[in-house]
Design a protein around this motif. Structure first.
Motif, PDB file in Angstrom:
ATOM      1  N   ALA A  23       6.221   4.816   3.916  1.00 20.18           N
ATOM      2  CA  ALA A  23       4.930   4.145   4.140  1.00 20.18           C
ATOM      3  C   ALA A  23       4.367   3.618   2.822  1.00 20.18           C
ATOM      4  O   ALA A  23       3.790   2.522   2.774  1.00 20.18           O
ATOM      5  CB  ALA A  23       3.940   5.103   4.790  1.00 20.18           C
ATOM      6  N   LEU A  24       4.534   4.381   1.741  1.00 20.38           N
ATOM      7  CA  LEU A  24       4.079   3.912   0.432  1.00 20.38           C
ATOM      8  C   LEU A  24       4.843   2.660   0.016  1.00 20.38           C
ATOM      9  O   LEU A  24       4.246   1.679  -0.448  1.00 20.38           O
ATOM     10  CB  LEU A  24       4.259   5.012  -0.616  1.00 20.38           C
ATOM     11  CG  LEU A  24       3.785   4.705  -2.042  1.00 20.38           C
ATOM     12  CD1 LEU A  24       3.285   5.960  -2.718  1.00 20.38           C
ATOM     13  CD2 LEU A  24       4.899   4.069  -2.888  1.00 20.38           C
TER      14      LEU A  24
ATOM     15  N   ALA B 168       5.286  -3.408  -0.428  1.00 17.01           N
ATOM     16  CA  ALA B 168       5.822  -4.676   0.085  1.00 17.01           C
ATOM     17  C   ALA B 168       4.690  -5.579   0.576  1.00 17.01           C
ATOM     18  O   ALA B 168       4.704  -6.796   0.345  1.00 17.01           O
ATOM     19  CB  ALA B 168       6.822  -4.408   1.210  1.00 17.01           C
ATOM     20  N   GLN B 169       3.711  -5.002   1.246  1.00 18.39           N
ATOM     21  CA  GLN B 169       2.565  -5.784   1.724  1.00 18.39           C
ATOM     22  C   GLN B 169       1.758  -6.355   0.558  1.00 18.39           C
ATOM     23  O   GLN B 169       1.276  -7.489   0.620  1.00 18.39           O
ATOM     24  CB  GLN B 169       1.686  -4.908   2.614  1.00 18.39           C
ATOM     25  CG  GLN B 169       2.336  -4.518   3.930  1.00 18.39           C
ATOM     26  CD  GLN B 169       1.606  -3.383   4.638  1.00 18.39           C
ATOM     27  OE1 GLN B 169       0.589  -2.880   4.150  1.00 18.39           O
ATOM     28  NE2 GLN B 169       2.139  -2.954   5.781  1.00 18.39           N
ATOM     29  N   CYS B 170       1.631  -5.571  -0.500  1.00 19.98           N
ATOM     30  CA  CYS B 170       0.917  -6.026  -1.694  1.00 19.98           C
ATOM     31  C   CYS B 170       1.634  -7.211  -2.336  1.00 19.98           C
ATOM     32  O   CYS B 170       1.012  -8.216  -2.710  1.00 19.98           O
ATOM     33  CB  CYS B 170       0.808  -4.857  -2.675  1.00 19.98           C
ATOM     34  SG  CYS B 170      -0.190  -5.187  -4.144  1.00 19.98           S
ATOM     35  N   LEU B 171       2.947  -7.113  -2.456  1.00 24.80           N
ATOM     36  CA  LEU B 171       3.734  -8.214  -3.019  1.00 24.80           C
ATOM     37  C   LEU B 171       3.692  -9.439  -2.113  1.00 24.80           C
ATOM     38  O   LEU B 171       3.585 -10.575  -2.589  1.00 24.80           O
ATOM     39  CB  LEU B 171       5.177  -7.759  -3.228  1.00 24.80           C
ATOM     40  CG  LEU B 171       5.409  -6.709  -4.322  1.00 24.80           C
ATOM     41  CD1 LEU B 171       6.805  -6.125  -4.216  1.00 24.80           C
ATOM     42  CD2 LEU B 171       5.181  -7.317  -5.697  1.00 24.80           C
ATOM     43  N   ALA B 172       3.761  -9.217  -0.806  1.00 21.86           N
ATOM     44  CA  ALA B 172       3.716 -10.335   0.138  1.00 21.86           C
ATOM     45  C   ALA B 172       2.391 -11.073   0.040  1.00 21.86           C
ATOM     46  O   ALA B 172       2.360 -12.318   0.051  1.00 21.86           O
ATOM     47  CB  ALA B 172       3.937  -9.821   1.557  1.00 21.86           C
ATOM     48  N   ALA B 173       1.301 -10.332  -0.080  1.00 22.62           N
ATOM     49  CA  ALA B 173      -0.006 -10.972  -0.200  1.00 22.62           C
ATOM     50  C   ALA B 173      -0.095 -11.809  -1.470  1.00 22.62           C
ATOM     51  O   ALA B 173      -0.691 -12.897  -1.477  1.00 22.62           O
ATOM     52  CB  ALA B 173      -1.100  -9.907  -0.191  1.00 22.62           C
ATOM     53  N   CYS B 174       0.501 -11.323  -2.551  1.00 26.19           N
ATOM     54  CA  CYS B 174       0.530 -12.070  -3.808  1.00 26.19           C
ATOM     55  C   CYS B 174       1.279 -13.395  -3.642  1.00 26.19           C
ATOM     56  O   CYS B 174       0.790 -14.456  -4.056  1.00 26.19           O
ATOM     57  CB  CYS B 174       1.188 -11.218  -4.887  1.00 26.19           C
ATOM     58  SG  CYS B 174       1.538 -12.070  -6.437  1.00 26.19           S
TER      59      CYS B 174
END
Length: 394
Positions: free
Chosen positions: A302-303, A308-314
């Motif tokens: 989950a971490l 991955a979500q943080c990088l995708a948002a970037c």
């Protein structure tokens, strides 16, 4: 003296060795700039408590005469093979403990399995591809053919009309692209392999990252795969065993070619070349499948998914095209501003102190693309995103 001149067919250096070389040179030139690695697929979360406790207890057992363990079972100890079979059952897949082999990790088996085939066999790979498949095949002098994995087919090629091969490597979720085969797509590969008499080697090292319930975690969820497929998996990415080393391979006893049983052949090969995995490591691996171990693994995954979500948002904020990251720890992005893969590598390293992996290292179709991994520490990933955004004036 006859040397193996197939070494000359390999690229000048292993991809990740070249990455390490460039990072070391940059660190020496810019010691004040801390470097954040989102390149090599090494995990950062430590082994969970149940695994550590099992490792410690097994080590104590080895220190007492009455509980000492010498050579273990040739395929791996039964307690671990039964635990793995139970994991498959939880996925709705039947794999018998007798069909499982314990190893020091997926990479060893992925390379070694080609020894079941003659030197003149044809190996079919996707391009881009995890380099170990290609390099091991070339070192053995085997003929290597490629299928194009490109954006138009979602980086998930299917067997083409007239396609011929003896051994095919498939990876799902894919490294480096993060693409995941559907059950219908895998069924097409299984039908082709059974019709051709080919064998599929299915690399499922990242199956624990699949979040979509419609996507298969194992090729054995496809009927007919037991007569054409070998599956390789690992504890490295699921449970943080990159430095502890343990994996497993399923070779069904129903898999035969030219009158030979591949299960029996692999057993004979393993007993010739290895004495197996240490008892403490196998006990630690078995602890992964306890309720506490599974909960801890889910927490770690989950971490990495949040990373991955943080990088995708970037990437979305910067308008950079990418895929992956949803059912995979890898994000596969198009290099911005027309840069090639190594140009973008240097740009990111020098401008932000962030390391990724150039797509060209995975094959010709990887040129112009770049891989980022979500395996970093959460704080490091967030800092990497801040640096990348700052590099682009955000």
């Amino acid at each position: 003296m006859k040397m193996n001149h197939h070494f000359s067919e390999l690229p000048g250096s292993y991809l990740f060795s070249e990455v390490a070389k460039r990072v070391a040179a940059h660190r020496a030139a810019r010691p004040e700039q801390g470097i954040i690695s989102l390149g090599i697929g090494d995990v950062t979360r430590p082994l969970c408590r149940p695994v550590v406790a099992a490792l410690a207890e097994a080590c104590f057992e080895q220190g007492r005469a009455e509980t000492f363990h010498g050579y273990g079972e040739e395929q791996g100890d039964l307690f671990l093979r039964q635990a793995i079979a139970g994991h498959y059952a939880g996925l709705g897949v039947r794999v018998e403990p007798e069909d499982l082999f314990i190893s020091d990790g997926a990479k060893s088996d992925l390379a070694g399995l080609s020894e079941l085939f003659s030197p003149g066999c044809t190996v079919l790979l996707q391009d881009p591809v995890y380099p170990a498949y290609r390099d091991a095949s070339l070192l053995a002098g085997r003929r290597v053919e490629y299928l194009d994995a490109v954006r138009e087919n979602g980086f998930l090629p299917l067997p083409e009309p007239g396609c011929r091969a003896d051994l095919v490597y498939l990876c799902s979720p894919g490294n480096p692209t993060g693409a995941v085969y559907s059950r219908e797509q895998l069924a097409a590969w299984v039908a082709w392999a059974n019709a051709q008499g080919a064998v599929l080697v299915f690399d499922a090292a990242y199956e624990a990252f699949i979040a979509d319930p419609a996507l298969p975690h194992s090729i054995y969820s496809v009927p007919g795969s037991e007569t054409c497929a070998i599956e390789v998996c690992s504890f490295s990415k699921t449970a943080g065993f990159t430095g502890t080393r343990c994996g497993y391979t399923a070779v069904p006893r129903t898999l035969q070619r030219e009158g030979l049983n591949l299960h029996d052949m692999w057993l004979r090969r393993q007993t010739t070349k290895t004495n197996g995995v240490s008892y403490p490591v196998q006990r630690g691996a078995a602890a992964v499948f306890t309720a506490e171990g599974q909960a801890a693994c889910r927490e770690n995954i989950a971490l990495y998914r949040r990373n991955a979500q943080c990088l995708a948002a970037c990437l979305e904020e910067l308008g950079i095209w990418f895929c992956g990251g949803e059912n995979s720890p890898y994000l596969w992005l198009e290099c911005p501003d027309g840069m090639d893969s190594w140009q973008f590598f240097d740009h990111l390293l020098q401008g932000a102190g962030v390391v990724g992996t150039p797509g060209s290292g995975f094959g010709k179709n990887g040129e112009g693309y770049f891989r980022l991994t979500a395996f970093g520490a959460e704080a490091d990933t967030a800092e990497a995103v801040r640096r990348i955004l700052r590099l682009y004036g955000r």
